[in-house]
Scaffold this motif. Structure first.
Motif, short mmCIF file in Angstrom:
data_model
loop_
_atom_site.label_atom_id
_atom_site.label_comp_id
_atom_site.label_asym_id
_atom_site.label_seq_id
_atom_site.Cartn_x
_atom_site.Cartn_y
_atom_site.Cartn_z
N ALA A 85 9.94 -19.93 -4.96
CA ALA A 85 10.80 -19.54 -6.07
C ALA A 85 10.43 -18.13 -6.50
N ASP A 86 11.42 -17.38 -7.02
CA ASP A 86 11.18 -16.00 -7.43
C ASP A 86 9.99 -15.87 -8.36
N TYR A 87 9.88 -16.81 -9.29
CA TYR A 87 8.82 -16.71 -10.29
C TYR A 87 7.44 -17.06 -9.72
N PHE A 88 7.40 -17.60 -8.48
CA PHE A 88 6.12 -18.04 -7.92
C PHE A 88 5.60 -17.12 -6.82
N ALA A 89 6.45 -16.27 -6.26
CA ALA A 89 6.04 -15.44 -5.13
C ALA A 89 4.84 -14.56 -5.45
N ALA A 90 4.81 -13.99 -6.65
CA ALA A 90 3.68 -13.13 -7.03
C ALA A 90 2.39 -13.94 -7.17
N VAL A 91 2.51 -15.19 -7.58
CA VAL A 91 1.33 -16.05 -7.72
C VAL A 91 0.69 -16.29 -6.36
N VAL A 92 1.51 -16.49 -5.34
CA VAL A 92 0.99 -16.70 -3.99
C VAL A 92 0.19 -15.49 -3.53
N SER A 116 -1.37 -0.94 -19.12
CA SER A 116 -2.52 -0.04 -19.25
C SER A 116 -2.58 0.94 -18.09
N GLY A 117 -3.29 2.04 -18.31
CA GLY A 117 -3.51 2.99 -17.22
C GLY A 117 -4.26 2.35 -16.07
N GLY A 118 -5.15 1.39 -16.39
CA GLY A 118 -5.88 0.67 -15.34
C GLY A 118 -4.95 -0.11 -14.43
N TYR A 119 -3.88 -0.68 -15.02
CA TYR A 119 -2.90 -1.40 -14.20
C TYR A 119 -2.20 -0.45 -13.25
N ILE A 120 -1.84 0.75 -13.74
CA ILE A 120 -1.19 1.73 -12.85
C ILE A 120 -2.11 2.04 -11.68
N GLY A 121 -3.40 2.19 -11.96
CA GLY A 121 -4.37 2.44 -10.88
C GLY A 121 -4.42 1.30 -9.89
N GLN A 122 -4.32 0.06 -10.38
CA GLN A 122 -4.34 -1.11 -9.49
C GLN A 122 -3.06 -1.20 -8.67
N PHE A 123 -1.94 -0.79 -9.26
CA PHE A 123 -0.69 -0.74 -8.48
C PHE A 123 -0.84 0.28 -7.35
N GLN A 172 -3.46 1.28 -5.85
CA GLN A 172 -4.41 0.84 -4.82
C GLN A 172 -3.98 -0.45 -4.14
N ALA A 173 -2.81 -1.00 -4.55
CA ALA A 173 -2.29 -2.26 -4.00
C ALA A 173 -3.22 -3.43 -4.27
N ILE A 174 -4.00 -3.33 -5.35
CA ILE A 174 -4.83 -4.45 -5.77
C ILE A 174 -3.96 -5.47 -6.50
N ARG A 175 -3.06 -4.96 -7.32
CA ARG A 175 -2.14 -5.83 -8.06
C ARG A 175 -0.72 -5.36 -7.82
N LYS A 176 0.21 -6.33 -7.76
CA LYS A 176 1.62 -6.02 -7.54
C LYS A 176 2.35 -6.04 -8.87
N PRO A 177 3.17 -5.02 -9.15
CA PRO A 177 3.90 -4.99 -10.42
C PRO A 177 5.02 -6.03 -10.43
N GLN A 178 5.27 -6.59 -11.61
CA GLN A 178 6.43 -7.45 -11.75
C GLN A 178 7.68 -6.58 -11.77
N GLU A 231 0.83 -1.20 0.00
CA GLU A 231 0.00 0.00 0.00
C GLU A 231 0.87 1.25 0.00
N PHE A 232 1.98 1.21 0.74
CA PHE A 232 2.91 2.33 0.70
C PHE A 232 3.52 2.47 -0.69
N PHE A 233 3.89 1.35 -1.29
CA PHE A 233 4.41 1.36 -2.66
C PHE A 233 3.43 2.09 -3.57
N GLY A 234 2.13 1.74 -3.44
CA GLY A 234 1.11 2.34 -4.30
C GLY A 234 0.94 3.83 -4.05
#
Length: 277
Positions: free
Chosen positions: A84-91, A38-45, A47-53, A11-14
Motif C-alpha cells: 500500500a502507498d502508505y506502507f512502502a516507506a516503512v518497508v 530539520s536541516g539534519g533531515y535534509i542531510g539524510q535525504f 545521503q540517502a539515509i532517509r527517504k522524504p515523504q 542516492e541520485f535523488f540525494g
C-alpha cells in the motif's frame, strides 16, 4: 525495481537535491526551514539515509523551483504495487533499522508470518482477487522477513495481544505451524516476543498496531496502522509519545519465558485440533 537499483536511484535523488540546493545558495538548515523539516533531515535525504515523504518532495520542488522533478522521482521510487502507498516507506526503513519494536493487537506481525498464514490474511481481506495477486502479496511479505536472517539483523522486540494466539487464521494446521515458527525464532534469539494477556485489560494502544524503528545515524520513527490506512511519524515529540505507549504495553506483558510457554501450548492445542478434523 530491484532493491539495489532502487537504492542507487535514491542516492541520485540525494545528490541531485544537494546540487540544486547549493545552486540556490541554501544551506541544509535554510532549506529545512522552508520545507518544514530539520536541516539534519535534509542531510539524510542527500545521503540517502532517509527517504522524504511525498509532501516534503513537493515542498522541495516549490522552494527550489524544480518543476516537479523531486515529486515525480519520489512517486516513481515509492510506486511498488506490492505494498500500500502508505506502507512502502516503512518497508524501506525496516531494512535500515538497527532496532524494531512492534505491538500487534490482532495479527502475527508481517515479519514473522509464514506463507500459509500470510496467504490466509490476504485472501480474507481480498476475497475476489486472482491467485497471482495473492502470491505477489505473500512473496513480498516473505521478502521483508529476510532482514531477520541477515548477520546485521535488527534487534527485534514484539508484543502481541493474547487475541493473536486464538484467532484461527487459516485453520488449526496453519496456526500450529505459524506459532511453531514464532517459537523457533524466539529460541534461536532472532526475536524477543511477549504476550499481552487478556487480564491486562485496557492498554496504551487500543486503536491499532504500533511499530517503532531506531537507526544508527538517523532519528527514530514510529508507524501506526488501522485496517485501511497507516501513518509514518517522525516528529520527535510524537515519536516520544509512541515510545512511551510501547513501554507501557511492554510493562504489562508477560515475561518472554512465560510468553514462549503460552505460544508453545497454543500451537500444541491447534495441532491436536488439526489431527481430529
Amino acid at each position: 525495481m530491484a532493491n539495489g537499483s532502487r537504492q542507487a536511484a535514491w542516492e541520485f535523488f540525494g545528490s541531485e537535491l544537494k546540487r540544486r540546493r547549493e545552486e540556490a545558495g541554501l544551506t541544509q538548515s535554510a532549506l529545512g526551514i522552508r520545507v518544514f523539516v530539520s536541516g539534519g533531515y535534509i542531510g539524510q535525504f542527500e545521503q540517502a539515509i532517509r527517504k522524504p515523504q511525498l509532501d516534503v518532495a513537493q515542498r522541495i520542488d516549490e522552494v527550489l523551483q524544480t518543476g516537479g522533478f523531486f515529486e515525480r522521482m519520489c512517486r516513481k521510487l515509492i510506486d511498488d504495487q506490492r505494498y500500500a502507498d502508505y506502507f512502502a516507506a516503512v518497508v524501506e526503513l525496516e531494512a535500515l533499522a538497527t532496532r524494531i519494536c512492534e505491538f500487534a493487537p490482532t495479527l502475527i506481525p508481517g515479519l514473522l508470518q509464514t506463507a500459509e498464514y500470510a496467504r490466509a490474511v490476504t485472501i480474507a481481506a481480498n476475497p475476489f482477487v486472482t491467485d497471482e495477486y495473492v502470491e505477489e502479496k505473500v512473496t513480498a511479505r516473505l521478502e521483508r522477513s529476510r532482514i531477520l536472517k541477515d548477520a546485521a539483523r535488527p534487534e527485534y522486540w514484539v508484543v502481541v495481544h493474547e487475541n493473536v494466539l486464538y484467532i484461527p487464521v487459516g485453520g488449526p494446521a496453519v496456526m500450529a505451524a505459524q506459532l511453531d515458527h514464532v517459537a523457533r525464532l524466539m529460541r534461536e534469539r532472532h526475536v524477543l516476543v511477549m504476550v499481552l494477556p487478556y487480564e491486562a485489560g485496557a492498554h496504551a494502544a487500543m486503536v491499532g498496531s504500533l511499530k517503532l524503528m531506531a537507526f544508527e545515524d538517523a532519528p527514530p520513527t514510529a508507524y501506526t496502522e488501522t485496517s485501511f490506512s497507516g501513518t509514518l511519524l517522525d516528529e520527535p515529540v510524537v515519536v516520544k509519545r509512541a515510545q512511551r505507549a510501547y513501554d507501557l504495553i511492554r510493562g504489562a506483558a508477560m515475561s518472554p519465558e512465560a510468553s514462549l510457554a503460552l505460544i508453545t501450548s497454543a500451537a500444541e492445542d491447534y495441532r491436536r485440533c488439526a489431527s481430529t478434523t
